[in-house]
Design an enzyme around this catalytic site. Structure first.
Site, PDB file in Angstrom:
ATOM      1  N   GLU A 257      -4.379  -9.330   3.882  1.00  0.00           N
ATOM      2  CA  GLU A 257      -4.750  -8.912   4.765  1.00  0.00           C
ATOM      3  C   GLU A 257      -6.087  -9.145   5.328  1.00  0.00           C
ATOM      4  OE1 GLU A 257      -2.236  -5.404   3.598  1.00  0.00           O
ATOM      5  OE2 GLU A 257      -4.294  -6.868   3.335  1.00  0.00           O
TER       6      GLU A 257
ATOM      7  N   GLU B 233       0.354  -1.086  -0.311  1.00  0.00           N
ATOM      8  CA  GLU B 233      -0.186  -0.166  -0.230  1.00  0.00           C
ATOM      9  C   GLU B 233       1.060   1.817   0.198  1.00  0.00           C
ATOM     10  OE1 GLU B 233      -3.986  -0.660   2.423  1.00  0.00           O
ATOM     11  OE2 GLU B 233      -3.074  -2.092   3.180  1.00  0.00           O
TER      12      GLU B 233
END
Length: 448
Positions: free
Chosen positions: A136, A116
């Site tokens: 995640e 990210e």
């Protein structure tokens, strides 16, 4: 910041600031690292001698993601404020909207929050074999640093959904083909090439691209809705009781309908809600528990040598047993397939043959290798051929009395490793027999 956990910045004569994440072994994003990144980026933006920034990781790895130990503290206290503000304050405001361009120099891995961060940069340069992914959801949460918004804008909705909902990793080489990575190079050239790329952006010789502002990979609104709806139906089938899958799709849809910034804000809100969910607590606990099994006090693998597995017996020729037998045969391992009667044995052998023929049709196996594999298969209706096997894999139906009977029979005829494939985690090994009579054997369970 003292010790091994730190963020460093070096400004070269070319005006490029190289910001390095240092937190071995995988440069996890500990809160100290997050704060260090904010400080270094703020400093770089203010310094007149800095024209552009290269973000990288120490020790041949970019970043393995957010420090999961923080989740355990959040779960203990219920205090979600322990989670630092990364998505908006760092990635969106300091990095992506900064007045100086950033280029991510990726090597080894960029996972979770690490990937990210790279998507908040204006370009990504990587070594070809670096691993990229957003895993995640395996922890009961969703990407929380803008990944649900930037990944679809870089690789398209279908690929982004696949990577996030399946927690699928790709190589940087694949990322280059799909639009996630801008260029590939060798490890020796990585920083040099990234510096040059950053300067070319700063001098407007390469495009200054803010991922969150892109919409060209999202498709039309009707196309995006169709893709999202299909993904929802699939998620209901494979993850009906896991809230993070539908939540991830909801957040992506918010970004498609209302824009990337709105999507980032909703992502941050949903992320904090999911962190406190029972699902996240359970999956994070399982994550650490699994790793503890490799650190049993007083037990090491020093001087241990793996046993050579040449011949395996499989009890049960149903869907699971025939599949296991197929995998063993393809790996050049002899298999004894045992069933209770000739009809079931013939059915199991036919299923194995069909599996191998399917591999041939798909080009994964040659005809010669298929014939070789079939020659390694032997059927059995009793345990007489089990005496020289290296391992037994039990894959029968879920009936405890049947399993007890099988274990009892095996104890009488052999001394080897028994691997039992169970579907229900509530089976306890002690109910299979009063004691383990294998003089050198092991009971091992795989819960599917």
């Amino acid at each position: 910041m003292a010790g091994a956990i730190r963020v460093t910045m070096e400004v070269g004569a070319d005006g490029v600031a190289v910001v390095t994440i240092c937190n071995p072994p995988v440069n996890a994003l500990h809160p100290i690292i997050i704060q260090g990144l904010k400080e270094k980026y703020a400093e770089a933006m203010d310094r007149d001698d800095v024209k552009a920034i290269v973000l990288t990781g120490a020790g041949g790895k970019f970043c393995g993601g957010f420090d999961i130990n923080v989740f355990t503290e959040v779960h203990k206290t219920g205090n979600v404020s322990l989670m630092p503000d990364v998505s908006v304050e760092l990635v969106s405001n300091l990095m992506e909207a900064g007045k100086k361009p950033s280029v991510a120099a990726i090597q080894g891995l960029a996972l979770g929050g690490g990937l990210e961060l790279t998507m908040g940069c204006h370009a990504r340069i990587s070594t070809p074999e670096a691993q990229l992914g957003l895993p995640e959801l395996t922890l009961g949460i969703i990407p929380g640093f803008g990944g649900t918004q930037r990944l679809p804008r870089l690789v398209g909705l279908p690929k982004a959904i696949e990577m996030m909902l399946q927690s699928k990793f790709i190589t940087a080489k694949e990322g280059k083909e799909g639009g996630l990575v801008d260029a590939l190079c060798s490890p020796d050239e990585l920083i040099k090439m990234s510096r040059l790329w950053a300067l070319e952006i700063a001098n407007y010789r390469k495009p200054w691209i803010r991922s969150l502002a892109r919409t060209d990979r999202l498709g039309s609104l009707s196309e995006a809705r169709s893709v999202l709806n299909s993904a929802r139906q699939q998620a209901k089938k494979v993850a009906a009781n896991l809230p993070q899958h539908q939540a991830c799709l909801d957040v992506m849809e918010e970004g498609v309908l209302c824009g990337g910034h709105a999507g980032v804000l909703k992502e941050a809100k949903v992320f904090k809600e999911l962190v406190l969910s029972p699902t996240s607590k359970a999956l994070v606990h399982a994550f650490f528990a699994q790793r503890l099994t490799t650190k049993v006090p007083g037990v090491t693998d020093v001087q241990l040598k793996p046993r050579k597995i040449r011949k395996v017996a499989v009890i049960g020729g149903g869907l699971m047993g025939s599949g296991i037998a197929t995998a063993l045969l393809v790996s050049n391992t002899s298999v004894v397939l045992k069933e209770v009667n000739p009809q079931f044995l013939q059915r199991g052998q036919k299923m194995i043959a069909a599996n191998l023929e399917g591999l041939v049709k798909r080009g994964s196996l040659t005809k010669d290798k298929m014939n070789k594999a079939m020659s390694l298969l032997k059927g059995a209706l009793d345990y007489s051929d089990f005496k020289d096997v290296d391992m037994v894999i039990e894959a029968v139906i879920e009936k405890i009395p049947l399993k007890q009977s099988i274990f009892s029979d095996l104890e009488k005829c052999m001394h080897t490793t028994l691997h039992t494939c169970n579907k229900h985690i509530y089976h306890r090994f002690e109910i299979f027999g009063q004691e383990d009579k294998f003089s050198g054997g092991i009971y091992r369970g795989t819960f599917l």
